[in-house]
Design a protein around this motif. Structure first.
Motif, PDB file in Angstrom:
ATOM      1  N   VAL A   1       7.293 116.659   5.725  1.00 25.76           N
ATOM      2  CA  VAL A   1       6.563 116.491   7.054  1.00 25.76           C
ATOM      3  C   VAL A   1       6.417 115.119   7.280  1.00 25.76           C
ATOM      4  O   VAL A   1       5.842 114.282   6.135  1.00 25.76           O
ATOM      5  CB  VAL A   1       5.390 117.332   6.872  1.00 25.76           C
ATOM      6  CG1 VAL A   1       4.574 117.370   8.162  1.00 25.76           C
ATOM      7  CG2 VAL A   1       5.441 118.673   6.215  1.00 25.76           C
ATOM      8  N   ARG A   2       6.768 114.833   8.551  1.00 26.99           N
ATOM      9  CA  ARG A   2       6.398 113.528   9.017  1.00 26.99           C
ATOM     10  C   ARG A   2       5.189 113.222   9.976  1.00 26.99           C
ATOM     11  O   ARG A   2       5.123 114.197  10.868  1.00 26.99           O
ATOM     12  CB  ARG A   2       7.773 112.922   9.943  1.00 26.99           C
ATOM     13  CG  ARG A   2       7.542 111.401  10.202  1.00 26.99           C
ATOM     14  CD  ARG A   2       8.960 110.994  10.704  1.00 26.99           C
ATOM     15  NE  ARG A   2       8.946 109.418  10.857  1.00 26.99           N
ATOM     16  CZ  ARG A   2       8.748 108.975  12.257  1.00 26.99           C
ATOM     17  NH1 ARG A   2       8.639 109.582  13.188  1.00 26.99           N
ATOM     18  NH2 ARG A   2       8.440 107.647  12.245  1.00 26.99           N
ATOM     19  N   GLY A   3       4.177 112.569   9.526  1.00 24.82           N
ATOM     20  CA  GLY A   3       3.067 112.407  10.599  1.00 24.82           C
ATOM     21  C   GLY A   3       1.757 111.730   9.929  1.00 24.82           C
ATOM     22  O   GLY A   3       2.280 110.915   9.256  1.00 24.82           O
ATOM     23  N   TYR A   4       0.797 111.938  10.399  1.00 24.96           N
ATOM     24  CA  TYR A   4      -0.384 111.308  10.030  1.00 24.96           C
ATOM     25  C   TYR A   4      -1.203 112.358   9.098  1.00 24.96           C
ATOM     26  O   TYR A   4      -1.417 113.539   9.640  1.00 24.96           O
ATOM     27  CB  TYR A   4      -1.268 110.782  11.166  1.00 24.96           C
ATOM     28  CG  TYR A   4      -0.632 109.886  12.118  1.00 24.96           C
ATOM     29  CD1 TYR A   4      -0.634 108.605  11.788  1.00 24.96           C
ATOM     30  CD2 TYR A   4       0.414 110.483  13.069  1.00 24.96           C
ATOM     31  CE1 TYR A   4      -0.257 107.687  12.530  1.00 24.96           C
ATOM     32  CE2 TYR A   4       0.974 109.457  14.007  1.00 24.96           C
ATOM     33  CZ  TYR A   4       0.721 107.966  13.537  1.00 24.96           C
ATOM     34  OH  TYR A   4       1.398 107.207  14.411  1.00 24.96           O
ATOM     35  N   PHE A   5      -1.810 111.997   7.933  1.00 19.58           N
ATOM     36  CA  PHE A   5      -2.259 113.022   7.059  1.00 19.58           C
ATOM     37  C   PHE A   5      -3.763 112.384   6.856  1.00 19.58           C
ATOM     38  O   PHE A   5      -4.004 111.356   6.560  1.00 19.58           O
ATOM     39  CB  PHE A   5      -1.591 112.817   5.550  1.00 19.58           C
ATOM     40  CG  PHE A   5      -0.209 113.160   5.828  1.00 19.58           C
ATOM     41  CD1 PHE A   5      -0.096 114.749   5.449  1.00 19.58           C
ATOM     42  CD2 PHE A   5       1.156 112.764   6.206  1.00 19.58           C
ATOM     43  CE1 PHE A   5       1.104 115.258   5.262  1.00 19.58           C
ATOM     44  CE2 PHE A   5       1.993 113.299   6.476  1.00 19.58           C
ATOM     45  CZ  PHE A   5       2.308 114.443   5.946  1.00 19.58           C
TER      46      PHE A   5
ATOM     47  N   VAL B   1       5.014 114.133  13.756  1.00 20.45           N
ATOM     48  CA  VAL B   1       5.842 113.332  14.726  1.00 20.45           C
ATOM     49  C   VAL B   1       7.208 113.650  14.311  1.00 20.45           C
ATOM     50  O   VAL B   1       7.531 113.310  13.065  1.00 20.45           O
ATOM     51  CB  VAL B   1       5.454 112.208  14.697  1.00 20.45           C
ATOM     52  CG1 VAL B   1       6.016 111.261  15.474  1.00 20.45           C
ATOM     53  CG2 VAL B   1       3.970 112.116  15.016  1.00 20.45           C
ATOM     54  N   ASP B   2       8.315 113.528  15.287  1.00 18.70           N
ATOM     55  CA  ASP B   2       9.459 113.802  15.026  1.00 18.70           C
ATOM     56  C   ASP B   2      10.147 112.335  14.937  1.00 18.70           C
ATOM     57  O   ASP B   2       9.505 111.262  14.938  1.00 18.70           O
ATOM     58  CB  ASP B   2      10.396 114.532  15.895  1.00 18.70           C
ATOM     59  CG  ASP B   2      10.493 113.911  17.148  1.00 18.70           C
ATOM     60  OD1 ASP B   2      10.096 112.759  17.318  1.00 18.70           O
ATOM     61  OD2 ASP B   2      10.987 114.627  18.182  1.00 18.70           O
TER      62      ASP B   2
ATOM     63  N   LEU C   1       1.543 106.311   9.928  1.00 17.24           N
ATOM     64  CA  LEU C   1       2.760 107.321  10.085  1.00 17.24           C
ATOM     65  C   LEU C   1       3.559 107.170   8.834  1.00 17.24           C
ATOM     66  O   LEU C   1       3.844 106.202   8.200  1.00 17.24           O
ATOM     67  CB  LEU C   1       3.477 106.954  11.347  1.00 17.24           C
ATOM     68  CG  LEU C   1       4.711 107.955  11.762  1.00 17.24           C
ATOM     69  CD1 LEU C   1       4.029 109.663  11.663  1.00 17.24           C
ATOM     70  CD2 LEU C   1       5.454 107.577  12.695  1.00 17.24           C
ATOM     71  N   THR C   2       3.757 108.593   8.136  1.00 19.07           N
ATOM     72  CA  THR C   2       4.632 108.634   7.147  1.00 19.07           C
ATOM     73  C   THR C   2       5.144 110.019   6.794  1.00 19.07           C
ATOM     74  O   THR C   2       4.844 110.687   7.503  1.00 19.07           O
ATOM     75  CB  THR C   2       3.303 108.344   5.737  1.00 19.07           C
ATOM     76  OG1 THR C   2       4.488 108.248   4.608  1.00 19.07           O
ATOM     77  CG2 THR C   2       2.553 109.434   5.565  1.00 19.07           C
ATOM     78  N   THR C   3       5.955 109.946   5.712  1.00 22.39           N
ATOM     79  CA  THR C   3       6.514 111.401   5.468  1.00 22.39           C
ATOM     80  C   THR C   3       6.291 111.886   4.013  1.00 22.39           C
ATOM     81  O   THR C   3       6.287 111.005   3.214  1.00 22.39           O
ATOM     82  CB  THR C   3       8.076 111.191   5.544  1.00 22.39           C
ATOM     83  OG1 THR C   3       8.522 110.865   7.100  1.00 22.39           O
ATOM     84  CG2 THR C   3       8.744 112.624   5.165  1.00 22.39           C
ATOM     85  N   LYS C   4       5.641 113.143   3.982  1.00 23.96           N
ATOM     86  CA  LYS C   4       5.266 113.521   2.789  1.00 23.96           C
ATOM     87  C   LYS C   4       5.777 114.924   2.552  1.00 23.96           C
ATOM     88  O   LYS C   4       6.191 115.631   3.558  1.00 23.96           O
ATOM     89  CB  LYS C   4       3.939 113.564   2.553  1.00 23.96           C
ATOM     90  CG  LYS C   4       3.033 112.409   2.644  1.00 23.96           C
ATOM     91  CD  LYS C   4       1.677 112.500   2.292  1.00 23.96           C
ATOM     92  CE  LYS C   4       0.894 111.173   2.558  1.00 23.96           C
ATOM     93  NZ  LYS C   4      -0.455 111.235   2.280  1.00 23.96           N
ATOM     94  N   LYS C   5       5.760 115.660   1.061  1.00 24.49           N
ATOM     95  CA  LYS C   5       6.251 116.933   0.962  1.00 24.49           C
ATOM     96  C   LYS C   5       5.054 117.787   0.982  1.00 24.49           C
ATOM     97  O   LYS C   5       4.242 117.466  -0.170  1.00 24.49           O
ATOM     98  CB  LYS C   5       7.056 116.837  -0.071  1.00 24.49           C
ATOM     99  CG  LYS C   5       8.689 116.802   0.115  1.00 24.49           C
ATOM    100  CD  LYS C   5       9.359 117.084  -1.158  1.00 24.49           C
ATOM    101  CE  LYS C   5      10.789 117.161  -0.723  1.00 24.49           C
ATOM    102  NZ  LYS C   5      11.731 117.589  -1.904  1.00 24.49           N
TER     103      LYS C   5
END
Length: 741
Positions: free
Chosen positions: A285-289, A252-253, A275-279
């Motif tokens: 990368v921003r999205g759902y993991f 997700v942007d 929704l979060t941002t991870k490396k």
């Protein structure tokens, strides 16, 4: 491509400048020549029966010639009136012809038609229904076989080549079929590591036709013919391996727009807080993991198409995210129902990324495989883009589990690097692994290399030596990813995904990943099918789809002859077997004593649209081949006799050939032929199907007139059979026994 064009241009230039043979004898058999027998010509091209056009049997046309007794010649009639459908009342025969050549302007050429040998099957050797099934003699017709070439064995029996099967047919001297038709083995000869059949790997399942990494995608891949299915593996919050290509299941942007997704998580308000941002491998990368969800939570989601602009959304919202255990259960269910053994090809995604969370995905994979009892080394490959985890699997994890499963090192493009290297400060890229030294290093811990396909076929469409070098290191090669959509194909393939797959197979790959396993299985099947079959093969009349045919219609054994020692039968196909390079024809060798087949070589046509017409021996290592275009009359340009060497090959591996006679440019200084103009005789028929060596300096050549065809000598003139005695400018080196005794 440029090299190919230059080669063809040079060849055509050579052909046009080569010295022409000289016509030293001529005779002609009128088109309307008939022999005793039942009325014929009652069938149309659609197979419908009407009134016979002829009161007996046409003698013509001729598709093969050998020496007969007492100075006569034996000519083989072909399948009849042009097709299987219209030749059910055309009887297959060998005719004895007595030829007398016109050798001087005042002379006269004569052709006398003598006795014939009727080909028949009274002993019911043919295992399928033939036209004359119920009769006692079971006379063979042009709807049963398309006989095109023959040879007389030392024991007097006849060996005949058929194009419908294609088959070899063995007859007694008086035309009685002695054995069941002998099918043609598919001697593709792919240069895989161990000569094994290549495998088709369903990339994320049949991801070109169903949302990737779903049980439905895997099921469709298996039904389409995949040998292995590929589950990419990530981990849930509660430590379960699931099939997803990335740990992020929706990207997700900053504005909240979904950029890419494999599940509908972004539409589920109950999960908005996830929704979060991870490396991931050093990239934000921003999205759902997946690792932020329990398996139970993930099971509430539905899969969606990752590439909707290309592949649509017809299947969105229908399928769950599967676990590795569920993939194994699906494979087992297929095996139980069909007996077919399918393998799995798991990839541990981003092992360093997960290791930083305290999860060893390699250990988890081995634990799951052990728990599920799916540990057959013939049915599992484990792959990774990183190196350290594969080495740990090889030296520690698998030995402790009592397993030794094959590992595959994935090799991406040369501008990328294994992340475990980058994370440790190593600045090397994947190109290091593609060197000879790198491949040898891979072979210390892995059984294969999963190469980005551009290592094997460049972006210019050229085949590299990567497969050869990997094989030299003892590594299997399984490149990725082959897709059907034109956007993924090089321009040279003209939108044909099968052409790309064939090029990879010819390079020697041991399998390949494809989003469209149905296409991959079809292409591999063309190489691995046990037989060469034309669309007219009787198997298709019995209910098998003719789509499985791997040589063109009536593309079977046009040229058949015997080696000078009488031990080996050579049979040359008229058309290219699907998967071979266009314009290359297989020359088969059949050991008459051992009944074994081998591939004697490949004959390269001047133009892929050409065809061959006949084959005859010169000596143990040299044979004459008739090659022709498919035009007649004024449009005919290429009717040639070539000397082919079985012992000399061109750079591309095809048999070396030398022009002996250009039949469109035959010198006729005496004006022996009525059509000669300006001292030049042309042989402008579609098919030139008879050649025989009379002596070191002289050939006999004749056409097949495709009775009652017209066009060679005029639009409304029926094609006669013209017999040419040609004196060669350069004598042939004959083996003892070759030529008129």
């Amino acid at each position: 491509m440029r090299k190919v064009l230059i080669g063809v241009t040079a060849l055509l230039s050579l052909a046009s400048s080569a010295p022409a043979a000289t016509l030293v004898g001529y005779a002609q058999l009128p088109a309307d020549t008939f022999a005793a027998g039942p009325a014929s010509g009652a069938y149309s091209g659609a197979g419908l029966r009407g009134q016979p056009r002829f009161s007996s049997q046409p003698v013509q046309g001729f598709s093969g010639v050998q020496f007969g007794k007492d100075g006569s010649y034996l000519f083989l009639s072909d399948n009849g009136f042009g097709s299987k459908a219209d030749s059910a009342d055309y009887l297959l025969r060998l005719y004895t012809l007595n030829l007398s050549a016109r050798t001087a302007p005042s002379g006269e050429g004569k052709v006398g038609v003598g006795a014939f040998v009727q080909l028949r099957d009274p002993d019911r050797k043919v295992p399928w229904l033939i036209v004359n099934e119920a009769s006692s003699e079971r006379l063979l017709t042009g709807a049963d076989f398309d006989v095109e070439g023959f040879a007389v064995a030392p024991d007097g029996t006849l060996w005949v080549g058929d194009e419908f099967g294609p088959y070899l047919l063995h007859f007694s001297a008086d035309g009685r079929l002695l054995d069941a038709p002998i099918a043609t083995p598919n001697l593709a000869g792919l240069p895989t590591l161990r000569g094994q059949a290549p495998i088709v790997i369903g990339h994320r399942g049949s991801s070109g036709t169903r949302p990737e990494h779903t049980l439905e995608a895997y099921r469709v891949a298996i039904e389409a013919g995949a040998d292995f299915v590929e589950p990419d593996l990530v981990v849930t919050k509660d430590g379960v391996l699931i099939a997803r290509h990335e740990p992020v299941i929706a990207v997700v942007d900053a504005a909240g727009k979904v950029l890419e997704a494999t599940a509908d998580v972004a539409t589920r308000p109950e999960f908005a807080s996830r929704l979060t941002t991870k490396k991931v491998d050093g990239v934000e990368v921003r999205g759902y993991f997946a690792e932020d969800f329990t398996l139970a939570e993930l099971k509430t989601l539905k899969a969606v198409e990752r590439l909707p602009a290309l592949r649509g959304r017809a299947y969105d919202g229908q399928f769950q995210i599967p676990t590795l255990a569920e993939v194994i259960a699906l494979v087992r269910d297929v095996e139980a129902k069909t007996g077919r053994k399918i393998g799995i090809y798991p990839e541990t995604k981003h092992p360093t990324y997960f290791q930083q969370m305290g999860v060893n995905t390699s250990q988890l994979l081995i634990d799951t495989l052990k728990k599920e009892g799916f540990t057959d080394p013939a049915r599992v490959f484990i792959q990774s883009f990183e190196t350290a985890n594969l080495k740990a699997l090889k030296t520690d994890i698998m030995p402790k589990a009592g397993l030794n499963l094959p590992l595959v090192q994935l090799v991406s493009s040369p501008d990328e690097a294994p992340y475990d290297w980058a994370a440790g400060g190593d600045t090397r890229k994947y190109d290091v692994l593609a060197t000879d030294a790198g491949l040898k290093e891979i072979a210390t811990y892995a059984s294969g290399v999963g190469a980005y396909k551009r290592w094997i076929i460049t972006d210019k469409g050229q085949t590299t030596d990567f497969v050869t070098r990997a094989h030299a290191a003892g590594l299997l090669v399984h490149p990725w990813t082959f897709r059907n959509e034109a956007t993924y194909l090089l321009p040279g393939y003209a939108g044909d995904p099968e052409a790309e797959m064939r090029q990879a197979l010819r390079a020697g790959v041991d399998g390949f990943f494809t989003d469209f396993p149905a296409t991959g299985a079809r292409v591999v099947g063309q190489y691995t099918a046990p037989e060469v079959r034309s669309p007219q093969n009787p198997a298709y009349a019995l209910g098998t789809s003719s789509a499985a045919a791997n040589v063109g219609g009536s593309g079977g054994f046009e040229g058949v002859t015997l080696s000078p020692d009488g031990k080996t039968l050579y049979a040359l196909l008229e058309k290219t077997v699907t998967g071979d390079l266009p314009g290359q024809l297989r020359l088969h060798a059949y050991d008459l004593a051992g009944k074994g087949w081998s591939l004697a070589g490949r004959y390269a046509l001047d133009d892929a649209a050409n065809a061959i017409g006949d084959l005859t021996p010169v000596n143990a290592g040299q044979y004459l081949v008739l090659e022709r275009d498919n035009a007649s009359g004024a449009a005919a340009k290429a009717k040639r006799v070539y000397l082919v060497s079985l012992n000399e090959k061109n750079a591309d591996g095809t048999l070396k050939k030398t022009l002996v006679a250009d039949l469109m440019n035959v010198k006729d200084p005496q004006g022996l032929a009525p059509s000669t103009q300006g001292g030049v005789f042309k042989f402008p028929y579609v098919t030139i199907e008879n050649v025989l060596v009379l002596d070191a300096n002289t050939l006999l050549v004749a056409n097949d007139n495709n009775y009652p065809g017209t066009g060679g000598r005029g639009a409304d003139v029926k094609d006669a059979t013209e017999f040419l005695w040609l004196r060669l400018d350069t004598p042939l080196t004959l083996a003892p026994g070759v030529g008129r005794k």
